[in-house]
Scaffold this active site. Structure first.
Site, short mmCIF file in Angstrom:
data_model
loop_
_atom_site.label_atom_id
_atom_site.label_comp_id
_atom_site.label_asym_id
_atom_site.label_seq_id
_atom_site.Cartn_x
_atom_site.Cartn_y
_atom_site.Cartn_z
NE ARG A 35 -4.28 -1.73 1.68
CZ ARG A 35 -5.25 -2.06 2.50
NH1 ARG A 35 -5.17 -1.77 3.79
NH2 ARG A 35 -6.32 -2.67 2.05
CE LYS A 200 -18.51 -13.05 9.50
NZ LYS A 200 -18.82 -11.70 9.76
N GLY A 350 -8.12 -8.78 1.14
CA GLY A 350 -6.84 -8.97 1.82
C GLY A 350 -6.37 -10.41 1.91
N GLY A 373 -13.35 -4.59 1.44
CA GLY A 373 -14.75 -4.17 1.48
C GLY A 373 -15.10 -3.24 0.34
P1 AMP Z 1 -13.63 -13.69 4.70
O1 AMP Z 1 -13.18 -12.54 5.53
O2 AMP Z 1 -15.08 -14.02 4.84
O3 AMP Z 1 -13.18 -13.59 3.25
O4 AMP Z 1 -12.89 -14.96 5.31
C1 AMP Z 1 -11.50 -15.19 5.26
C2 AMP Z 1 -11.19 -16.27 6.25
O5 AMP Z 1 -11.91 -17.43 5.90
C3 AMP Z 1 -9.73 -16.70 6.35
O6 AMP Z 1 -9.22 -16.27 7.57
C4 AMP Z 1 -9.80 -18.22 6.27
O7 AMP Z 1 -9.02 -18.85 7.24
C5 AMP Z 1 -11.26 -18.49 6.53
N1 AMP Z 1 -11.68 -19.79 5.98
C6 AMP Z 1 -11.51 -20.28 4.74
N2 AMP Z 1 -11.99 -21.52 4.63
C7 AMP Z 1 -12.49 -21.84 5.85
C8 AMP Z 1 -13.12 -23.02 6.38
N3 AMP Z 1 -13.33 -24.09 5.61
N4 AMP Z 1 -13.50 -23.00 7.67
C9 AMP Z 1 -13.31 -21.91 8.43
N5 AMP Z 1 -12.71 -20.78 8.00
C10 AMP Z 1 -12.30 -20.76 6.72
#
Ligand code: AMP
Length: 389
Positions: A35, A200, A350, A373
């Site tokens: 950045r 999520k 990120g 975001g």
């Molecule tokens: P997000 O901020 O929703 O894009 O989520 C990113 C996070 O999702 C990372 O820290 C990953 O470790 C987590 N992640 C990816 N796959 C899984 C999984 N199967 N179970 C739990 N967490 C996960």
């Protein structure tokens, strides 16, 4: 239309540039300076126009006194002075006489970085709520405002939209580049495939709804895949589930069953950690005491088959828990596949950008967005409040 840097007169002026120096820091070290480096083009252009430059940025979040030390921009000032190699001053204030005197004494081609804009959040959240007294004060320090902080463009803060409402303003080269690349996704060369992973479903609903009609394929991995699998009636054991969004998954799967590709196998463990009884399971075989933490080999091969036909790819969110060595396999394999096969790929967010960096492929990726975001909101079709004219 928002003005760009070359559309406005900045010659010999006092220019405030809102950068995004919100860099990851571990043990007092900047672990990724992308950045900072990305901001240089705009800064150097303003230097070439004989400007006096006042740089602003946030770093982290400031909720209590303890956050101040942790998010002191001095560490960024040090790195910035190394890469800029010119006369440069850090002012440990966000307002007041010391800052004003330093600005009044500036000569053309000199630069000042002021302290973290979010220090103003400690009392009354003035930066984050776009306090009008604060934004007009900051605006009074310069003649022109340049917003080059793409990653905060989805927020209406005093240091972006606030200052812009008082001064002639434009976006910087980094924001311009980000928008141009994301704009490419509105009319992508087809077949167009989107890969979504991460934790999520809730964070991705807007993007799914907006992109599903434009994509040829939507590949779903990461933790969010388990909510989709549960919606399809599979047993997902202890895998992460976003219960509130099962209905959404059901609906979208029904409507777009040909486009949405879900995992057929996953790598599971009994606990959320790197070591343990790690197994590859078909999605019909996940035990009640197991959680899926990565995609399996068959799914990875399925994804590769679809990507081999794709001319444009957008990817947000890792396919597994990439922070754990044993569960970053699918993410790394697909990243390498895209690079080895020269598939035009835009990464946003990120975690996936960090994965690409860790996998050593970031320099070969077509474009890695600095926004998380902001990138998602832009792709949801929302107007970014920080960039409104
Ligand atoms: P997000 O901020 O929703 O894009 O989520 C990113 C996070 O999702 C990372 O820290 C990953 O470790 C987590 N992640 C990816 N796959 C899984 C999984 N199967 N179970 C739990 N967490 C996960």
């Amino acid at each position: 239309m928002v003005k760009t840097l070359k559309d406005i007169d900045i010659e010999n002026k006092k220019v405030i540039i809102r950068c995004d120096f919100n860099v990851p820091i571990e043990n007092n070290h900047i672990i990724d300076d992308k950045r900072i480096i990305s901001s240089l083009e705009t800064i150097n252009y303003c230097l070439s126009k004989n400007c006096k430059i006042i740089l602003m940025s946030h770093l982290g979040r400031i909720k209590e006194e303890n956050d101040l030390k942790k998010n002191d921009l001095r560490i960024v000032a040090k790195r910035l002075s190394e890469v800029l190699k010119i006369d440069f001053k850090f002012i440990n204030k966000t307002r007041g006489k010391e800052l004003e005197d330093a600005i009044n004494k500036m000569k053309p081609k000199q630069i000042i970085l002021m302290q973290n804009t979010r220090y103003e959040d400690l009392i009354g959240k003035k930066e984050s709520t776009n306090d009008s007294e604060l934004s007009s004060y900051w605006a009074s320090l310069g003649d022109v405002f340049i917003n080059d902080a793409f990653a905060t463009a989805h927020r209406a803060h005093a240091s972006n939209i606030g200052i812009a409402s008082h001064l002639p303003n434009a976006i910087g080269f980094l924001v311009e580049k980000e928008l141009a690349h994301l704009e490419e996704l509105k009319c992508p060369e087809k077949p167009f495939t989107v890969i979504l992973g991460g934790k999520k479903v809730s964070d991705k609903i807007g993007v799914i709804e907006n992109l599903i009609t434009k994509v040829d394929y939507l590949l779903i991995g990461g933790g969010m895949a388990f909510t989709f699998l549960k919606a399809e009636g599979y047993k997902t054991g202890m895998s992460i589930i976003d219960d509130e969004n099962i209905e959404f998954c059901k609906k979208i799967l029904k409507k777009y069953e040909d486009k949405i590709i879900l995992p057929v196998d996953v790598r599971v463990n009994k606990e959320f950690k790197n070591e343990g009884t790690i197994k590859q399971r078909d999605i019909t075989e996940i035990d009640d005491n197991e959680m899926g933490l990565d995609l399996g080999e068959k799914t990875t091969a399925n994804f590769e088959k679809i990507l081999s036909k794709s001319k444009t790819v957008f990817w947000n969110g890792p396919l597994g828990v990439y922070e754990l060595e044993n569960f970053k396999i699918a993410t790394d394999k697909i990243l390498n596949y895209l690079v080895d096969n020269n598939i035009k790929t835009i990464l946003g967010g990120g975690d996936i950008v960090a994965s690409a960096k860790n996998a050593g492929v970031i320099d070969k990726i077509y474009y890695a967005s600095t926004g998380g975001g902001a990138t998602l909101e832009y792709l949801e079709g929302k107007e970014l409040p920080g960039l409104v004219e």
